[in-house]
Design a protein around this motif. Structure first.
Motif, mmCIF file in Angstrom:
data_model
loop_
_atom_site.group_PDB
_atom_site.id
_atom_site.type_symbol
_atom_site.label_atom_id
_atom_site.label_comp_id
_atom_site.label_asym_id
_atom_site.label_seq_id
_atom_site.Cartn_x
_atom_site.Cartn_y
_atom_site.Cartn_z
ATOM 1 N N CYS A 53 -1.062 7.957 -0.964
ATOM 2 C CA CYS A 53 -2.460 7.837 -1.171
ATOM 3 C C CYS A 53 -3.100 6.681 -0.933
ATOM 4 O O CYS A 53 -4.167 6.464 -1.119
ATOM 5 N N HIS A 54 -2.440 5.809 -0.016
ATOM 6 C CA HIS A 54 -3.040 4.572 0.354
ATOM 7 C C HIS A 54 -3.561 3.524 -0.538
ATOM 8 O O HIS A 54 -4.629 2.746 -0.366
ATOM 9 N N SER A 55 -3.300 3.544 -1.859
ATOM 10 C CA SER A 55 -3.757 2.440 -2.978
ATOM 11 C C SER A 55 -3.060 1.175 -2.921
ATOM 12 O O SER A 55 -1.807 1.316 -2.632
ATOM 13 N N ALA A 56 -3.858 0.443 -2.791
ATOM 14 C CA ALA A 56 -3.010 -1.032 -2.882
ATOM 15 C C ALA A 56 -2.577 -1.441 -4.286
ATOM 16 O O ALA A 56 -3.257 -1.047 -5.371
ATOM 17 N N ASP A 57 -1.579 -2.093 -4.340
ATOM 18 C CA ASP A 57 -0.880 -2.808 -5.593
ATOM 19 C C ASP A 57 -0.593 -1.745 -6.590
ATOM 20 O O ASP A 57 -0.733 -1.836 -7.834
ATOM 21 N N THR A 58 -0.036 -0.410 -6.105
ATOM 22 C CA THR A 58 0.253 0.501 -7.178
ATOM 23 C C THR A 58 2.037 0.619 -6.882
ATOM 24 O O THR A 58 2.376 1.565 -7.728
ATOM 25 N N CYS A 114 5.073 4.934 -6.657
ATOM 26 C CA CYS A 114 3.729 4.510 -6.785
ATOM 27 C C CYS A 114 3.214 5.151 -8.146
ATOM 28 O O CYS A 114 3.600 5.962 -8.695
ATOM 29 N N THR A 133 0.825 -1.120 0.106
ATOM 30 C CA THR A 133 -0.161 0.049 -0.030
ATOM 31 C C THR A 133 0.950 1.302 0.054
ATOM 32 O O THR A 133 1.879 1.377 0.780
ATOM 33 N N CYS A 134 0.451 2.063 -0.905
ATOM 34 C CA CYS A 134 1.296 3.453 -1.020
ATOM 35 C C CYS A 134 1.083 4.141 0.298
ATOM 36 O O CYS A 134 0.036 4.372 0.955
ATOM 37 N N LYS A 148 0.143 5.566 -9.107
ATOM 38 C CA LYS A 148 -0.870 6.316 -9.083
ATOM 39 C C LYS A 148 -0.674 7.642 -8.816
ATOM 40 O O LYS A 148 -1.076 8.471 -9.381
ATOM 41 N N CYS A 149 -0.050 8.097 -7.660
ATOM 42 C CA CYS A 149 0.285 9.368 -7.242
ATOM 43 C C CYS A 149 1.618 9.970 -7.632
ATOM 44 O O CYS A 149 1.765 11.081 -7.148
#
Length: 67
Positions: free
Chosen positions: A17-22, A36, A13-14, A38-39
């Protein structure tokens, strides 16, 4: 500098941004980098990670050796 293959870290988890699998990891200039996708958060390997010591053998229950 040659482009290195980036590998995703499953289940990670980032921290921003707390996104998983990024999160992706790759080796650059003899150290590891994490980013990451995503962010855009990035982190490099610091000296503390390189010089980390393994725990005493007395405290280890067992070491997994895949066949």
């Amino acid at each position: 500098m040659t482009a290195k293959r980036k590998r995703f870290i499953a289940g990670a988890t980032c921290p921003v941004c707390h996104s998983a699998d990024t999160l992706a990891v790759w080796r650059e200039d003899n150290s590891y980098r994490v980013a990451c996708v995503k962010c855009g958060y990035t982190q490099g390997q610091d000296d503390d990670m390189i010089s980390a010591k393994r725990p005493d053998k007395e405290n280890i229950i067992g070491i997994f050796h895949p066949e």
